[in-house]
Design a protein around this motif. Structure first.
Motif, PDB file in Angstrom:
ATOM      1  N   ARG A  99       0.958  -1.114   0.026  1.00 40.96           N
ATOM      2  CA  ARG A  99       0.136  -0.432   0.838  1.00 40.96           C
ATOM      3  C   ARG A  99       0.706   1.244  -0.284  1.00 40.96           C
ATOM      4  O   ARG A  99       1.831   0.810   0.752  1.00 40.96           O
ATOM      5  CB  ARG A  99      -0.421   0.232   1.193  1.00 40.96           C
ATOM      6  CG  ARG A  99      -1.455  -0.784   1.644  1.00 40.96           C
ATOM      7  CD  ARG A  99      -2.523  -0.781   2.671  1.00 40.96           C
ATOM      8  NE  ARG A  99      -3.810  -1.667   2.955  1.00 40.96           N
ATOM      9  CZ  ARG A  99      -3.431  -3.595   3.387  1.00 40.96           C
ATOM     10  NH1 ARG A  99      -2.278  -3.501   4.234  1.00 40.96           N
ATOM     11  NH2 ARG A  99      -4.351  -4.305   3.113  1.00 40.96           N
ATOM     12  N   PHE A 100       0.008   2.064  -0.467  1.00 35.83           N
ATOM     13  CA  PHE A 100       1.303   3.706  -0.485  1.00 35.83           C
ATOM     14  C   PHE A 100       0.434   4.500   0.079  1.00 35.83           C
ATOM     15  O   PHE A 100      -0.645   4.507   0.424  1.00 35.83           O
ATOM     16  CB  PHE A 100       1.895   3.681  -1.902  1.00 35.83           C
ATOM     17  CG  PHE A 100       2.119   3.467  -2.101  1.00 35.83           C
ATOM     18  CD1 PHE A 100       3.946   3.780  -2.529  1.00 35.83           C
ATOM     19  CD2 PHE A 100       2.103   2.300  -3.495  1.00 35.83           C
ATOM     20  CE1 PHE A 100       4.870   2.683  -3.339  1.00 35.83           C
ATOM     21  CE2 PHE A 100       2.880   1.972  -4.531  1.00 35.83           C
ATOM     22  CZ  PHE A 100       4.040   1.758  -4.340  1.00 35.83           C
ATOM     23  N   ILE A 101       0.835   5.228   1.371  1.00 36.96           N
ATOM     24  CA  ILE A 101       0.390   6.894   1.788  1.00 36.96           C
ATOM     25  C   ILE A 101       0.477   7.636   1.358  1.00 36.96           C
ATOM     26  O   ILE A 101       1.968   7.713   1.023  1.00 36.96           O
ATOM     27  CB  ILE A 101      -0.517   5.934   3.145  1.00 36.96           C
ATOM     28  CG1 ILE A 101       1.631   5.671   3.991  1.00 36.96           C
ATOM     29  CG2 ILE A 101      -0.635   4.861   3.726  1.00 36.96           C
ATOM     30  CD1 ILE A 101       1.372   6.107   5.689  1.00 36.96           C
ATOM     31  N   GLY A 102       0.095   9.081   1.856  1.00 40.60           N
ATOM     32  CA  GLY A 102       1.158  10.101   1.168  1.00 40.60           C
ATOM     33  C   GLY A 102       0.108  10.841   0.573  1.00 40.60           C
ATOM     34  O   GLY A 102      -1.162  10.570   0.150  1.00 40.60           O
ATOM     35  N   ASP A 103       0.332  12.146  -0.274  1.00 37.63           N
ATOM     36  CA  ASP A 103      -0.427  12.874  -0.532  1.00 37.63           C
ATOM     37  C   ASP A 103      -0.747  12.287  -2.154  1.00 37.63           C
ATOM     38  O   ASP A 103       0.577  13.229  -2.819  1.00 37.63           O
ATOM     39  CB  ASP A 103      -0.040  14.736  -0.729  1.00 37.63           C
ATOM     40  CG  ASP A 103      -1.431  15.689  -2.055  1.00 37.63           C
ATOM     41  OD1 ASP A 103      -1.902  14.546  -1.930  1.00 37.63           O
ATOM     42  OD2 ASP A 103      -0.818  16.699  -1.539  1.00 37.63           O
ATOM     43  N   ARG A 104      -1.695  11.508  -3.116  1.00 39.47           N
ATOM     44  CA  ARG A 104      -0.308  11.279  -4.144  1.00 39.47           C
ATOM     45  C   ARG A 104      -1.377  12.643  -5.365  1.00 39.47           C
ATOM     46  O   ARG A 104      -0.127  12.013  -6.283  1.00 39.47           O
ATOM     47  CB  ARG A 104      -1.893  10.453  -4.269  1.00 39.47           C
ATOM     48  CG  ARG A 104      -1.026   9.121  -4.034  1.00 39.47           C
ATOM     49  CD  ARG A 104      -2.321   7.558  -4.655  1.00 39.47           C
ATOM     50  NE  ARG A 104      -2.136   6.690  -3.602  1.00 39.47           N
ATOM     51  CZ  ARG A 104      -2.496   5.221  -3.907  1.00 39.47           C
ATOM     52  NH1 ARG A 104      -2.148   5.095  -4.882  1.00 39.47           N
ATOM     53  NH2 ARG A 104      -2.593   4.284  -3.148  1.00 39.47           N
ATOM     54  N   PRO A 105      -2.013  13.103  -5.920  1.00 43.36           N
ATOM     55  CA  PRO A 105      -2.051  14.635  -6.823  1.00 43.36           C
ATOM     56  C   PRO A 105      -0.825  14.848  -6.684  1.00 43.36           C
ATOM     57  O   PRO A 105      -0.377  16.285  -7.457  1.00 43.36           O
ATOM     58  CB  PRO A 105      -3.042  15.347  -5.655  1.00 43.36           C
ATOM     59  CG  PRO A 105      -3.968  14.427  -5.149  1.00 43.36           C
ATOM     60  CD  PRO A 105      -2.819  13.472  -4.243  1.00 43.36           C
ATOM     61  N   GLY A 106      -0.064  15.047  -5.726  1.00 45.39           N
ATOM     62  CA  GLY A 106       1.866  15.841  -6.191  1.00 45.39           C
ATOM     63  C   GLY A 106       2.339  14.958  -6.607  1.00 45.39           C
ATOM     64  O   GLY A 106       3.466  15.774  -6.643  1.00 45.39           O
ATOM     65  N   LEU A 107       2.522  13.529  -6.739  1.00 41.62           N
ATOM     66  CA  LEU A 107       3.608  12.796  -7.904  1.00 41.62           C
ATOM     67  C   LEU A 107       3.617  13.037  -9.150  1.00 41.62           C
ATOM     68  O   LEU A 107       1.948  13.147  -9.517  1.00 41.62           O
ATOM     69  CB  LEU A 107       2.984  11.969  -7.072  1.00 41.62           C
ATOM     70  CG  LEU A 107       3.908  11.734  -5.311  1.00 41.62           C
ATOM     71  CD1 LEU A 107       3.293  10.267  -5.136  1.00 41.62           C
ATOM     72  CD2 LEU A 107       4.993  11.829  -5.353  1.00 41.62           C
ATOM     73  N   GLY A 109       2.230  11.849 -12.658  1.00 36.88           N
ATOM     74  CA  GLY A 109       1.421  10.361 -13.170  1.00 36.88           C
ATOM     75  C   GLY A 109       1.719   9.022 -13.267  1.00 36.88           C
ATOM     76  O   GLY A 109       1.244   8.037 -13.080  1.00 36.88           O
ATOM     77  N   LYS A 110       3.106   9.627 -14.054  1.00 43.30           N
ATOM     78  CA  LYS A 110       3.448   7.453 -14.433  1.00 43.30           C
ATOM     79  C   LYS A 110       3.793   7.299 -12.986  1.00 43.30           C
ATOM     80  O   LYS A 110       3.481   6.056 -12.895  1.00 43.30           O
ATOM     81  CB  LYS A 110       5.289   8.238 -15.464  1.00 43.30           C
ATOM     82  CG  LYS A 110       4.374   8.568 -16.435  1.00 43.30           C
ATOM     83  CD  LYS A 110       5.692   8.287 -17.331  1.00 43.30           C
ATOM     84  CE  LYS A 110       5.989   8.908 -18.870  1.00 43.30           C
ATOM     85  NZ  LYS A 110       7.254   9.095 -19.220  1.00 43.30           N
ATOM     86  N   LEU A 111       4.582   7.859 -11.961  1.00 41.91           N
ATOM     87  CA  LEU A 111       4.576   7.067 -10.823  1.00 41.91           C
ATOM     88  C   LEU A 111       3.004   6.306 -10.329  1.00 41.91           C
ATOM     89  O   LEU A 111       2.995   5.264  -9.542  1.00 41.91           O
ATOM     90  CB  LEU A 111       5.652   8.744  -9.942  1.00 41.91           C
ATOM     91  CG  LEU A 111       5.431   7.681  -8.261  1.00 41.91           C
ATOM     92  CD1 LEU A 111       6.288   6.326  -8.495  1.00 41.91           C
ATOM     93  CD2 LEU A 111       6.444   8.927  -7.605  1.00 41.91           C
ATOM     94  N   MET A 115       2.462   2.502  -8.754  1.00 40.21           N
ATOM     95  CA  MET A 115       1.839   2.720  -7.422  1.00 40.21           C
ATOM     96  C   MET A 115       0.138   2.019  -7.554  1.00 40.21           C
ATOM     97  O   MET A 115       0.621   1.088  -6.660  1.00 40.21           O
ATOM     98  CB  MET A 115       1.557   3.905  -6.383  1.00 40.21           C
ATOM     99  CG  MET A 115       3.142   4.318  -6.160  1.00 40.21           C
ATOM    100  SD  MET A 115       2.848   6.533  -6.185  1.00 40.21           S
ATOM    101  CE  MET A 115       2.047   6.516  -3.945  1.00 40.21           C
ATOM    102  N   ASP A 116      -0.436   2.335  -8.411  1.00 40.72           N
ATOM    103  CA  ASP A 116      -1.475   1.885  -8.578  1.00 40.72           C
ATOM    104  C   ASP A 116      -1.641   0.650  -9.133  1.00 40.72           C
ATOM    105  O   ASP A 116      -2.614   0.074  -8.359  1.00 40.72           O
ATOM    106  CB  ASP A 116      -3.307   2.396  -9.205  1.00 40.72           C
ATOM    107  CG  ASP A 116      -3.125   4.372  -9.472  1.00 40.72           C
ATOM    108  OD1 ASP A 116      -2.534   4.617  -7.872  1.00 40.72           O
ATOM    109  OD2 ASP A 116      -3.528   4.903  -9.595  1.00 40.72           O
TER     110      ASP A 116
END
Length: 239
Positions: A99-107, A109-111, A115-116
């Motif tokens: 699982r990943f946690i954190g503010d995803r919109p700040g990363l 798109g490819k990453l 992650m998804d």
């Protein structure tokens, strides 16, 4: 809850610090140390089942790390992408749920897509639960959780009078995880750096001098076993 000796930590969280200093001590660029640190992650993840650690959360990139040089940040983002591509099959084969946690919109798109994909690929795995914090900050997480909670209150889904200590955790990034029992920070720094602020209220802490690329399975095992000898009182007094 009365005091009791712990059988061992179910959930261990690690602030993986010291990659840059490790590289500089060898006359190499900081990114060289980050690559060495990424390789170390596999060893520690693989050690978890034998040590009884069911949940491992690692601090990969904080909301404050954007302040580093543009070249280092770009190198780290590339490292995260290559790590996911390289390790995906091994994680699946080892039955690791990621699982990943954190503010995803700040990363980028490819990453985010990678992650998804890794989360979906390992969603049915029943072994070690590996949580990777990317673009994560404890205060930012609480702020985002509070916004979600406030929207539910405004929509009439939640009564303000029902909001208490048990409510906010349901809105945190870690809502499906138990709170960490043990938090480890490498490299000799004795601070928590905005990591799992709410969740670690009753965690035990270990601040060790070892730089993350030198953090071995044996060091990890010693810290886990040391935790097992601690008395956990949770504010109570032993009688």
């Amino acid at each position: 809850m009365t005091g009791t000796e712990s059988p061992g930590p179910r959930h261990v969280a690690i602030i993986m610090d010291g990659n840059g200093r490790w590289a500089q001590a060898r006359g190499r660029p900081r990114l060289f140390g980050h690559h060495a640190g990424a390789r170390r992650v596999r060893e520690i993840v693989e050690a978890c089942p034998d040590l009884g650690v069911q949940y491992l959360t690692i601090f990969g990139f904080s909301t404050e790390n954007w302040k580093r040089t543009q070249s280092e940040v770009a190198g780290l983002m590339g490292l995260f992408r290559s790590y996911i591509r390289r390790e995906a099959r091994a994680l699946l084969d080892k039955n690791v749920c990621v699982r990943f946690i954190g503010d995803r919109p700040g990363l980028d798109g490819k990453l985010r897509d990678l992650m998804d994909e890794l989360e979906a690929m390992t969603a049915e795995c029943t072994g070690t639960n590996l949580t990777i914090a990317l673009n994560y900050g404890g205060r930012d997480e609480v702020a985002r959780a509070t916004q979600r909670l406030a929207r539910d209150v405004a929509a009439g889904k939640l009564d303000p009078e029902d909001v208490g200590e048990e409510t906010l955790p349901r809105y945190l990034d870690t809502y499906v995880l138990p709170d960490p029992d043990l938090v480890i920070r490498t490299s000799g720094e004795a601070r928590i750096s905005n990591f799992l602020l709410w969740q670690s209220a009753y965690a035990e802490y270990e601040f060790i001098d070892t730089l993350w690329p030198d953090f071995t399975r044996d060091i990890f095992a010693n810290l886990v076993h040391s935790y097992g000898g601690r008395e956990r009182r949770y504010g109570a007094v032993k009688v």
